[in-house]
Design a protein around this motif. Structure first.
Motif, short mmCIF file in Angstrom:
data_model
loop_
_atom_site.label_atom_id
_atom_site.label_comp_id
_atom_site.label_asym_id
_atom_site.label_seq_id
_atom_site.Cartn_x
_atom_site.Cartn_y
_atom_site.Cartn_z
N SER A 64 0.81 -1.24 0.12
CA SER A 64 -0.04 -0.01 0.11
C SER A 64 0.83 1.40 0.13
CB SER A 64 -0.93 0.03 1.26
OG SER A 64 -0.04 0.09 2.31
N LEU A 65 0.59 2.07 -0.95
CA LEU A 65 1.00 3.58 -0.95
C LEU A 65 -0.12 4.36 -0.72
CD1 LEU A 65 3.65 5.44 -0.99
CD2 LEU A 65 3.20 5.49 -3.56
N ILE A 66 -0.10 5.22 0.33
CA ILE A 66 -1.18 6.25 0.53
C ILE A 66 -0.83 7.45 0.42
CG2 ILE A 66 -3.13 6.82 1.86
CD1 ILE A 66 -3.20 4.11 2.95
N VAL A 67 -1.28 8.40 -0.37
CA VAL A 67 -0.68 9.94 -0.50
C VAL A 67 -1.85 10.65 0.24
CG1 VAL A 67 -0.06 11.69 -1.83
CG2 VAL A 67 0.64 9.31 -2.58
N ASP A 68 -2.10 11.16 1.15
CA ASP A 68 -2.71 12.04 1.78
C ASP A 68 -2.55 13.36 1.49
OD1 ASP A 68 -4.07 10.13 3.52
OD2 ASP A 68 -2.27 10.06 4.79
N ARG A 69 -1.22 13.94 1.21
CA ARG A 69 -1.08 15.22 0.60
C ARG A 69 0.08 15.12 -0.20
NH1 ARG A 69 0.85 20.49 4.14
NH2 ARG A 69 0.38 22.10 2.26
N LEU A 70 -0.09 15.96 -1.40
CA LEU A 70 1.14 16.14 -2.43
C LEU A 70 0.94 17.34 -2.89
CD1 LEU A 70 3.74 15.17 -4.04
CD2 LEU A 70 2.21 14.11 -5.71
N GLY A 74 1.65 24.44 -6.73
CA GLY A 74 0.69 25.13 -6.30
C GLY A 74 -0.71 24.25 -5.77
N TYR A 75 -0.86 23.37 -5.93
CA TYR A 75 -1.96 22.44 -5.69
C TYR A 75 -1.85 21.18 -4.73
CZ TYR A 75 -6.39 19.91 -6.22
OH TYR A 75 -7.59 19.05 -5.86
N ASP A 76 -2.63 21.11 -3.85
CA ASP A 76 -2.46 19.95 -2.80
C ASP A 76 -3.13 18.83 -3.49
OD1 ASP A 76 -0.75 20.94 -1.01
OD2 ASP A 76 -2.12 21.80 0.38
N TYR A 77 -2.60 17.89 -3.87
CA TYR A 77 -3.37 16.59 -4.42
C TYR A 77 -3.73 15.61 -2.88
CZ TYR A 77 -2.02 17.36 -9.05
OH TYR A 77 -1.84 18.34 -10.08
N SER A 78 -4.91 14.69 -2.92
CA SER A 78 -5.16 14.29 -1.89
C SER A 78 -5.61 12.73 -2.26
CB SER A 78 -5.94 14.76 -1.05
OG SER A 78 -7.18 15.05 -1.36
N GLY A 79 -5.86 11.87 -1.37
CA GLY A 79 -6.70 10.74 -1.78
C GLY A 79 -5.98 9.88 -2.91
N ILE A 80 -4.74 9.89 -2.73
CA ILE A 80 -4.05 8.79 -4.18
C ILE A 80 -3.59 7.51 -3.36
CG2 ILE A 80 -2.08 8.85 -5.45
CD1 ILE A 80 -2.38 11.68 -5.86
N ILE A 96 -4.83 4.77 -8.06
CA ILE A 96 -5.98 5.05 -8.17
C ILE A 96 -6.01 6.85 -7.36
CG2 ILE A 96 -8.40 4.78 -7.08
CD1 ILE A 96 -7.93 2.17 -7.37
N SER A 97 -6.78 7.35 -7.83
CA SER A 97 -6.91 8.94 -7.42
C SER A 97 -8.25 9.17 -7.26
CB SER A 97 -6.17 9.71 -8.35
OG SER A 97 -6.42 11.10 -7.84
N ASN A 98 -8.45 9.56 -6.03
CA ASN A 98 -9.98 10.16 -5.63
C ASN A 98 -9.83 11.67 -5.26
OD1 ASN A 98 -11.64 7.70 -5.93
ND2 ASN A 98 -10.50 6.89 -3.96
N ASP A 99 -8.94 12.35 -5.71
CA ASP A 99 -8.87 13.88 -5.52
C ASP A 99 -10.07 14.50 -6.21
OD1 ASP A 99 -6.65 16.09 -4.72
OD2 ASP A 99 -7.87 16.35 -6.69
#
Length: 202
Positions: A64-70, A74-80, A96-99
């Motif tokens: 599992s690799l969970i990205v809560d913030r990237l 200038g944009y904060d990606y989340s839910g990856i 999978i991205s749910n941003d």
């Protein structure tokens, strides 16, 4: 933080095994690599690896690799989230991205280069929503896209490559409204210095 476990560290009969978890909260990757495009990142991952004395026995799996913030451009990606595995000289993974402004599923298999065997590359992607203006990729105003794509290529040890890519259900949206761009098919073939490519749209 990190929790790493090693087994068979000094064994001559068994390969070295490494497993554990890693997590980082608000790590400023941009400062680490001296690049302002990327900023604070919060991730969690679990993995295990079998590392032998020869490449054929190497096996690495990311459970599992969970990205809560990237923070990127200038944009904060989340839910990856992502999973992946390296085995038998190929990489098999899914992202999978749910941003809210970038929703997609990507599934692919990529063979490592080989001097002996043909190698296959397969990719399937479903981008259900990409707001290019919101994620700072298009500053002109409303700019959204959704599409589905499938690619299947094969390369030879001599460097020759052939295959196809299909991009379908292309929907574009801008200030003038929503537009159906149809489907596109691309086929490619190369032998030596000769490269042939054909493009068809529907």
């Amino acid at each position: 933080g990190a929790d790493i476990r090693l087994t068979d560290l000094i064994s001559k009969k068994h390969p070295l095994c490494i497993s554990g978890t890693l997590d980082a909260e608000d790590l400023n990757i941009g400062k680490v690599i001296n690049n302002e495009i990327i900023g604070q990142t919060t991730i969690r991952t679990g993995f295990d690896a079998v590392l032998a004395g020869n490449e054929d026995s190497a096996h690495i799996r990311v459970d599992s690799l969970i990205v809560d913030r990237l923070h990127l451009k200038g944009y904060d990606y989340s839910g990856i989230t992502a999973i992946g595995e390296l085995a038998d000289d190929s990489i098999d993974g899914k992202v999978i991205s749910n941003d809210p402004n970038l929703s997609f599923m990507l599934d692919g298999t990529f063979a490592l280069p080989s001097k002996k065997d043909n190698r296959a590359y397969k990719l399937t992607a479903d981008i259900s929503n990409a707001d290019l203006n919101a994620i700072n990729m298009d500053r002109r105003g409303t700019s959204k896209i959704s599409l589905q794509t499938q690619a299947d290529f094969e390369s030879t040890p001599a460097g020759e490559m052939s295959g196809m890519m299909k991009i379908g259900h292309i929907i574009l949206e801008n200030s003038d409204g929503r537009h159906d761009a149809g489907d596109v098919s691309l086929t490619s073939h190369s032998i030596g210095k000769i490269h042939e490519m054909s493009l068809e749209s529907e």
